[in-house]
Scaffold this motif. Sequence first.
Motif, PDB file in Angstrom:
ATOM      1  N   LYS A  39      56.043  27.665  61.529  1.00 35.15           N
ATOM      2  CA  LYS A  39      55.479  27.416  60.209  1.00 35.15           C
ATOM      3  C   LYS A  39      55.281  25.925  59.957  1.00 35.15           C
ATOM      4  O   LYS A  39      54.286  25.513  59.354  1.00 35.15           O
ATOM      5  CB  LYS A  39      56.391  28.022  59.136  1.00 35.15           C
ATOM      6  CG  LYS A  39      55.810  27.976  57.744  1.00 35.15           C
ATOM      7  CD  LYS A  39      56.721  28.695  56.748  1.00 35.15           C
ATOM      8  CE  LYS A  39      56.127  28.660  55.349  1.00 35.15           C
ATOM      9  NZ  LYS A  39      57.001  29.381  54.372  1.00 35.15           N
ATOM     10  N   GLY A  40      56.222  25.109  60.419  1.00 29.66           N
ATOM     11  CA  GLY A  40      56.125  23.671  60.203  1.00 29.66           C
ATOM     12  C   GLY A  40      54.892  23.063  60.849  1.00 29.66           C
ATOM     13  O   GLY A  40      54.226  22.197  60.267  1.00 29.66           O
ATOM     14  N   HIS A  41      54.566  23.514  62.053  1.00 30.22           N
ATOM     15  CA  HIS A  41      53.377  23.018  62.753  1.00 30.22           C
ATOM     16  C   HIS A  41      52.103  23.446  62.020  1.00 30.22           C
ATOM     17  O   HIS A  41      51.144  22.658  61.922  1.00 30.22           O
ATOM     18  CB  HIS A  41      53.348  23.554  64.183  1.00 30.22           C
ATOM     19  CG  HIS A  41      54.291  22.866  65.112  1.00 30.22           C
ATOM     20  ND1 HIS A  41      55.657  22.945  64.968  1.00 30.22           N
ATOM     21  CD2 HIS A  41      54.072  22.073  66.206  1.00 30.22           C
ATOM     22  CE1 HIS A  41      56.240  22.250  65.937  1.00 30.22           C
ATOM     23  NE2 HIS A  41      55.300  21.698  66.686  1.00 30.22           N
ATOM     24  N   LEU A  42      52.083  24.671  61.518  1.00 30.53           N
ATOM     25  CA  LEU A  42      50.916  25.149  60.784  1.00 30.53           C
ATOM     26  C   LEU A  42      50.715  24.340  59.509  1.00 30.53           C
ATOM     27  O   LEU A  42      49.595  23.914  59.194  1.00 30.53           O
ATOM     28  CB  LEU A  42      51.079  26.629  60.440  1.00 30.53           C
ATOM     29  CG  LEU A  42      51.185  27.611  61.614  1.00 30.53           C
ATOM     30  CD1 LEU A  42      51.384  29.030  61.089  1.00 30.53           C
ATOM     31  CD2 LEU A  42      49.949  27.550  62.509  1.00 30.53           C
ATOM     32  N   GLU A  43      51.796  24.100  58.782  1.00 26.98           N
ATOM     33  CA  GLU A  43      51.706  23.355  57.528  1.00 26.98           C
ATOM     34  C   GLU A  43      51.270  21.914  57.768  1.00 26.98           C
ATOM     35  O   GLU A  43      50.456  21.371  57.009  1.00 26.98           O
ATOM     36  CB  GLU A  43      53.051  23.393  56.800  1.00 26.98           C
ATOM     37  CG  GLU A  43      53.398  24.782  56.256  1.00 26.98           C
ATOM     38  CD  GLU A  43      54.763  24.826  55.596  1.00 26.98           C
ATOM     39  OE1 GLU A  43      55.553  23.877  55.796  1.00 26.98           O
ATOM     40  OE2 GLU A  43      55.043  25.807  54.880  1.00 26.98           O
ATOM     41  N   ALA A  44      51.782  21.300  58.832  1.00 27.27           N
ATOM     42  CA  ALA A  44      51.403  19.917  59.132  1.00 27.27           C
ATOM     43  C   ALA A  44      49.922  19.821  59.475  1.00 27.27           C
ATOM     44  O   ALA A  44      49.227  18.875  59.075  1.00 27.27           O
ATOM     45  CB  ALA A  44      52.248  19.385  60.285  1.00 27.27           C
ATOM     46  N   THR A  45      49.427  20.820  60.208  1.00 29.23           N
ATOM     47  CA  THR A  45      48.025  20.806  60.615  1.00 29.23           C
ATOM     48  C   THR A  45      47.095  21.038  59.432  1.00 29.23           C
ATOM     49  O   THR A  45      46.087  20.328  59.271  1.00 29.23           O
ATOM     50  CB  THR A  45      47.764  21.873  61.693  1.00 29.23           C
ATOM     51  OG1 THR A  45      48.637  21.636  62.805  1.00 29.23           O
ATOM     52  CG2 THR A  45      46.330  21.819  62.180  1.00 29.23           C
TER      53      THR A  45
END
Length: 249
Positions: A39-45
């Motif tokens: 989820k963190g990678h998706l939100e950062a992107t």
Amino acid sequence: MKLSGNTIFITGGGSGIGRGLAEALHKLGNQVIISGRRKGHLEATTKANPGMQSVELNVEDPASIAAVAQKLIADYPALNVLINNAGIMQIDNAAGVIEEDLLTSTVTTNLLGPIRMTSALIEHFKKQESAAVINVSSVLGFVPLAMSAVYSSTKAALHSYTLSLRYTLGGSSVKVLEIAPPWVQTDLLNSNEEPRAMPLAPFIAEAIKVLGTDSDEVVVEQAVMLRNNPGPGEGTFVKQFNDMMTQPQ
């Protein structure tokens, strides 16, 4: 394929090649939806790319694929491009015991995932005026890396599946493409700082350029020699390649 005006779903779009493709296609005027388990990678992107959307997806889980496909069709009725990019790569030993978890997770993620994801969306795509399924394989599907035999095998199988899919969809509105990257500086095998690997930015730039042509395969110049290896006597180059890859740097 046309490079703008699409609604594109990318698996594994929160990092590496997936994120690179997502950002490049987003800038070209497409509605891009990325997916992944982190989820963190998706939100950062998505935060770095206003207007890009995301959805959590576990490509190892058929139920997750079915639920996400249903949501995508409902929320984005114009969805017309699928990029099957999510993949995992681990070191194994084909001459010894391969751990069951490594075997099943790699095959499920890299091969069953794209097949299931495509199957879940293909009837919707057939109704679109123009659509595309894009599978991200690897040059290791043509010249296997012996120390990652299972990964290489899944990419060879994905190439075969792509050929069958392209044939069976011939004459339909759905185009089937394959992106076969060389070694690229990504998180796979901690290759971000690997000097022998192609930097991500130039790979994405060249790949997008080829994607905009009529070619069925997106093979950057650095990958051509490996892509063209299969044929009589291919084992000679496979040996040379693996000897080179096992030499100390």
